[in-house]
Design an enzyme around this catalytic site. Structure first.
Site, PDB file in Angstrom:
ATOM      1  N   GLU A 131       0.804  -1.223   0.000  1.00 47.90           N
ATOM      2  CA  GLU A 131       0.000   0.000   0.000  1.00 47.90           C
ATOM      3  C   GLU A 131       0.840   1.276   0.000  1.00 47.90           C
ATOM      4  OE1 GLU A 131      -3.950  -1.598   2.354  1.00 47.90           O
ATOM      5  OE2 GLU A 131      -2.171  -1.093   3.528  1.00 47.90           O
ATOM      6  N   GLY A 168     -12.431  -4.438   2.183  1.00 46.73           N
ATOM      7  CA  GLY A 168     -13.421  -5.372   1.683  1.00 46.73           C
ATOM      8  C   GLY A 168     -14.755  -4.678   1.480  1.00 46.73           C
ATOM      9  N   MET A 215      -9.178  -2.556   8.737  1.00 47.24           N
ATOM     10  CA  MET A 215      -8.672  -2.813  10.087  1.00 47.24           C
ATOM     11  C   MET A 215      -7.913  -1.646  10.713  1.00 47.24           C
ATOM     12  SD  MET A 215      -7.474  -6.785   9.400  1.00 47.24           S
ATOM     13  CE  MET A 215      -7.207  -7.193  11.121  1.00 47.24           C
ATOM     14  N   GLU A 216      -7.949  -0.461  10.086  1.00 50.55           N
ATOM     15  CA  GLU A 216      -7.161   0.654  10.621  1.00 50.55           C
ATOM     16  C   GLU A 216      -7.860   2.006  10.645  1.00 50.55           C
ATOM     17  OE1 GLU A 216      -4.831  -2.562   9.012  1.00 50.55           O
ATOM     18  OE2 GLU A 216      -5.835  -1.050   7.772  1.00 50.55           O
ATOM     19  N   ASP A 230     -11.621  -7.209  -2.082  1.00 55.29           N
ATOM     20  CA  ASP A 230     -12.480  -8.378  -1.939  1.00 55.29           C
ATOM     21  C   ASP A 230     -13.871  -7.922  -1.534  1.00 55.29           C
ATOM     22  OD1 ASP A 230     -12.809  -8.727   1.209  1.00 55.29           O
ATOM     23  OD2 ASP A 230     -10.728  -8.177   0.833  1.00 55.29           O
TER      24      ASP A 230
END
Length: 247
Positions: free
Chosen positions: A11, A77, A177-178, A201
């Site tokens: 990333e 996602g 997740m962040e 995804d």
């Protein structure tokens, strides 16, 4: 200076490749590359995965490099039907979905003394959408763009029941997740921020396989937007009627 953070190597590497006058330093095990990105001084860091890593990295970048604004960029996602790998979500809000004080009568994601949904800076959101338009206008197979809530938690979601719950509880477009930890840290420091994600995804049963297959494409799309946004992120920005700009 602009703070730019991504969780994984994939990333940040494309951005790092465009950075000039690079200087590196390591703090709390996190390497930060400072330099010039097409006329804008930035501090670029790879935080590591998860909310704890994102919080540590964000506060460290703020304390040591004094950015005026911050951007978190990477993959996520998707949570809605018909989303495609590579589509881009610009967060209007972020929420920590696995914060659970419902035993005390609070809603999921809510803690005392702060907003449940943390709002991203409207100016940076506008600059990100403008950069998307410039980057992908007229491009065959261009990704779609959506603005809305991104839900963050320390779980890689590949469960259809969790997917539906995130949609219904938070009206979320994507999960990662962040972002919420990053956003809350920026908010507590009084600094403007935005979270930008490209979809790797669909958070379904095949999410882990889809993630591996689509990671490169998602990171490339995110980079194309960031490459145009970063040079303008610290500038004053007047919203222009795009119909007139094309005349």
């Amino acid at each position: 200076m602009l703070g730019v953070i991504g969780a994984m190597n994939e990333e940040v590497q494309l951005l790092l490749g465009q950075l000039s006058d690079i200087s590196e330093s390591t703090h709390a095990g996190i390497t930060v590359s400072t330099g010039n990105y097409k006329g804008t001084d930035i501090a670029l860091a790879q935080s590591g995965i998860g909310k704890v890593n994102a919080t540590i990295c964000t506060q460290m970048v703020i304390d040591l490099f004094k950015p005026e604004k911050l951007v978190f960029s990477g993959v996520a996602g998707g949570l809605l039907p018909n989303m495609q790998a590579g589509d881009i979500i610009i967060a209007s809000h972020v929420v920590e979905y696995d914060m659970d004080l419902t035993a005390f009568g609070r809603r999921h994601g809510e803690t005392p003394g702060r907003e449940r949904l943390i709002e991203c800076d409207p100016d940076l959101v506008g600059k990100a959408t403008s950069a998307f338009d410039t980057a992908f206008e007229g491009v065959d197979g261009a990704p779609n763009l959506m603005l809305g809530t991104i839900a963050s938690g320390d779980t890689f979601v590949q469960d259809r029941d969790k997917l539906r719950w995130l949609q219904r509880e938070f009206a979320a477009l994507a999960t990662e997740m962040e972002g919420a930890a990053f956003g809350q840290t920026c908010r507590l420091n009084g600094l403007p921020f935005v979270v930008i994600r490209a979809l790797s995804d669909s958070s379904s049963d095949s999410a882990s396989e889809d993630f591996e297959a689509n990671l490169h494409r998602a990171c490339r799309n995110s980079f194309e937007l960031m490459d145009l946004m970063i040079p303008k992120a610290l500038n004053d920005w007047d919203q222009v009627d795009r119909r007139k700009s094309r005349e």
